[in-house]
Design an enzyme around this catalytic site. Structure first.
Site, short mmCIF file in Angstrom:
data_model
loop_
_atom_site.label_atom_id
_atom_site.label_comp_id
_atom_site.label_asym_id
_atom_site.label_seq_id
_atom_site.Cartn_x
_atom_site.Cartn_y
_atom_site.Cartn_z
N GLU A 264 0.88 -1.31 0.07
CA GLU A 264 0.10 0.05 -0.13
C GLU A 264 0.85 1.27 -0.08
O GLU A 264 1.52 1.45 0.85
CB GLU A 264 -0.81 -0.02 1.23
CG GLU A 264 -2.15 0.89 1.00
CD GLU A 264 -2.06 2.16 1.70
OE1 GLU A 264 -1.46 3.00 0.70
OE2 GLU A 264 -2.16 2.52 3.15
N CYS A 298 -1.64 8.72 3.24
CA CYS A 298 -1.45 8.40 1.82
C CYS A 298 -2.79 8.68 0.85
O CYS A 298 -2.42 8.97 -0.44
CB CYS A 298 -1.20 6.86 1.89
SG CYS A 298 -2.30 5.89 2.69
N GLU A 399 4.03 13.39 -4.61
CA GLU A 399 3.45 13.25 -3.16
C GLU A 399 4.21 14.17 -2.22
O GLU A 399 5.38 13.70 -2.01
CB GLU A 399 3.35 11.72 -2.58
CG GLU A 399 2.65 11.63 -1.49
CD GLU A 399 2.59 10.25 -1.07
OE1 GLU A 399 1.36 9.95 -0.18
OE2 GLU A 399 3.61 9.30 -1.14
#
Length: 506
Positions: A264, A298, A399
């Site tokens: 993940e 996330c 990110e």
């Protein structure tokens, strides 16, 4: 504060002032005696020293889990017995929720109102998988001839689990609960920055009576003990939550024995707001989507896509609200957003803010550290918003993992979908509109694993969690999370026990 801090650390197993790792049912130091300082991100103070694991420690933990599963009773344990242990663990987490939430705020920095929610969610995760452990998991098939064909699900074996620092105890629950429910033995490696609640969990695991070696809490650096877990031929599965770059390294290390992998990874998730959305609701969730946990999520809604006719009014109100968010120490009941987890991460986020300015984006608000003494000592960055961005800017594509929101505009539904999918990631996304048909059209076209309509961020233990593209491999939570810790075995039974006659008996 010192008294409270000592109270919170009192239940950790310590030796010579060092919190000990948990291997093979025992608490102990690192093989070479090394320890790492753990820092409170809100004030920069050292709050604990924790055993810094070595490759030898990783090997010992792997051997313990291997013995517990393949030689001990755990590999043949009954689902009912595993369910009892998981329910007991959920109950004791609830019992110690106040202490655990404070310990997590001390270590991670997030406000108490967030850690209190996380503790409840962690307990519920163990409770959910306790229930799932005893439910049907196989299939039967109608097949030709006098045969019975069916499947069973069996545990994979030894599972290495590497978790991040943004939800320390909750991520431990997401990994351990399904793996243990399915009957696996585990080595959990918490982040080297936030190991304290995982180590406290180890004491609760002892209290409820898990057999030795079934759960091991291995502290230490990712490149050392984390890599050892990923590379070991005795580890049957590796599960990781964290950055995409590290995920690639884990995949490469795992090829030695082609172990099962769950990843993940990162996200740059779009939050799409159409002009016909409920204005106040969309504003509220745009803020929550990016500033919850200081943007260290996330699935954060870090890209806000606003329809051009609404853009100016929306951004104006968004900035007004963002400037009023109370940033401070997580123990202050007035705090709405806490610090970033470390000074190094704060500097990384600041470098992205500088990049955004250099790229020509308009800084609408924020972009600075918190003022005053608290801002000097802690790792705080105030809520930040960029507008007038372009799709290829680094702040739009990469990110940031902090309280930095980038705003894009779109003209119509087709452009909204194109911009939403213009990323290497595919973890999450949302759409806000009062046109329910349009909402479903956009969500169906959004290349993401977790999506919302007219809300952002709610997660459920019952529903799968994971992403498309470079946001990872596999799913956690729900029945999907349980299945990810099992092997499927096909069993065929001949109901007519007689020779087949395939070869002539001459």
């Amino acid at each position: 504060m010192l008294t409270m801090q000592e109270d919170l650390l009192a239940d950790l197993r310590r030796e010579n002032g060092v919190a000990l790792m948990f291997v093979d049912g025992e608490f102990g130091p690192a093989s070479d005696g090394a320890a790492r300082e753990i820092v409170n991100p809100a004030n920069g103070e050292v709050i604990a020293r924790v055993a810094e694991g070595t490759i030898a420690d990783a090997d010992r933990a792997i051997a313990a889990a291997h013995a517990a599963f393949y030689k001990g009773p755990w590999g043949d344990s009954l689902a009912q017995d595993r369910a009892k242990l998981l329910n007991a663990l959920a109950a004791t987490i609830d019992e110690h929720a106040g202490e655990l939430s404070q310990l997590e705020t001390l270590n991670n920095g997030k406000p108490l109102r967030e850690t209190e929610y996380d503790m409840a969610d962690a307990a519920n995760c163990f409770r959910y998988y306790a229930g799932l452990a005893t439910k049907p998991h196989g299939q039967t098939f109608e097949v030709p001839a006098a045969s019975q064909s069916f499947t069973v699900r069996e545990p994979i074996g030894v599972c290495g689990q590497i978790i991040p620092w943004n939800y320390p105890l909750l991520m431990a629950a997401w990994k351990l609960a399904p793996a243990l429910a399915a009957g696996n033995a585990c080595i959990l490696k918490p982040s080297e920055l936030t190991p304290l609640t995982a180590l406290r969990l180890a004491t609760l695991i002892v209290d409820v009576g898990f057999p030795k070696g079934v759960v091991n809490i291995l502290t230490g650096a990712g490149p050392v003990v984390g890599h050892a877990l990923a590379a070991s031929a005795l580890v049957d599965k590796i599960a990781f939550t964290g950055g995409t770059k590290t995920g690639r390294s884990i995949m490469q290390a795992a090829t030695g024995n082609l172990k099962k992998i769950s990843l993940e990874l990162g996200g740059k998730s779009p939050n799409v707001v159409f002009a016909d959305a409920d204005f106040d609701t969309a504003i509220d969730y745009a803020l929550f989507g990016i500033y919850a946990n200081s943007g260290q999520v996330c699935s954060a809604g870090s890209r806000l896509l606003v329809q051009d006719s609404l853009h100016d009014r929306f951004v104006k109100r968004l900035v007004e609200r963002a400037n009023k968010i109370v940033v401070g120490d997580g123990f202050d009941p007035k705090t709405e957003m806490g610090p970033l987890v470390s000074r190094a991460h704060q500097e990384k986020v600041e470098s992205y803010i500088k990049t955004g300015i250099a790229e020509g984006a308009k800084l609408e608000c924020g972009g600075t550290r918190l003022e005053g003494d608290l801002g000097k000592r802690g790792n705080f960055i105030v809520p930040t918003i960029f507008s007038h961005t372009t799709p290829k800017m680094r702040i739009v594509q990469e990110e940031i993992f902090g309280p930095v929101l980038v705003v894009q505009t779109f003209a119509d539904e087709a452009e909204a979908i194109a911009l939403a999918n213009d990323t290497i990631y595919g973890l999450a996304g949302a759409v806000f509109t009062n046109d329910i048909a349009k909402a479903h059209r956009v969500i169906r076209k959004m290349r993401a694993g977790i999506t919302w309509i007219n809300t952002y961020h709610p997660t459920y233990n019952e529903a799968p969690w994971g992403g498309y593209k470079q946001s990872g491999i596999g799913r956690e939570l729900g029945t999907y999370g349980y299945d990810a810790y099992t092997e499927v075995k096909q069993i065929n039974v001949n109901l007519a026990v007689e020779p087949s006659g395939w070869f002539a008996d001459r």
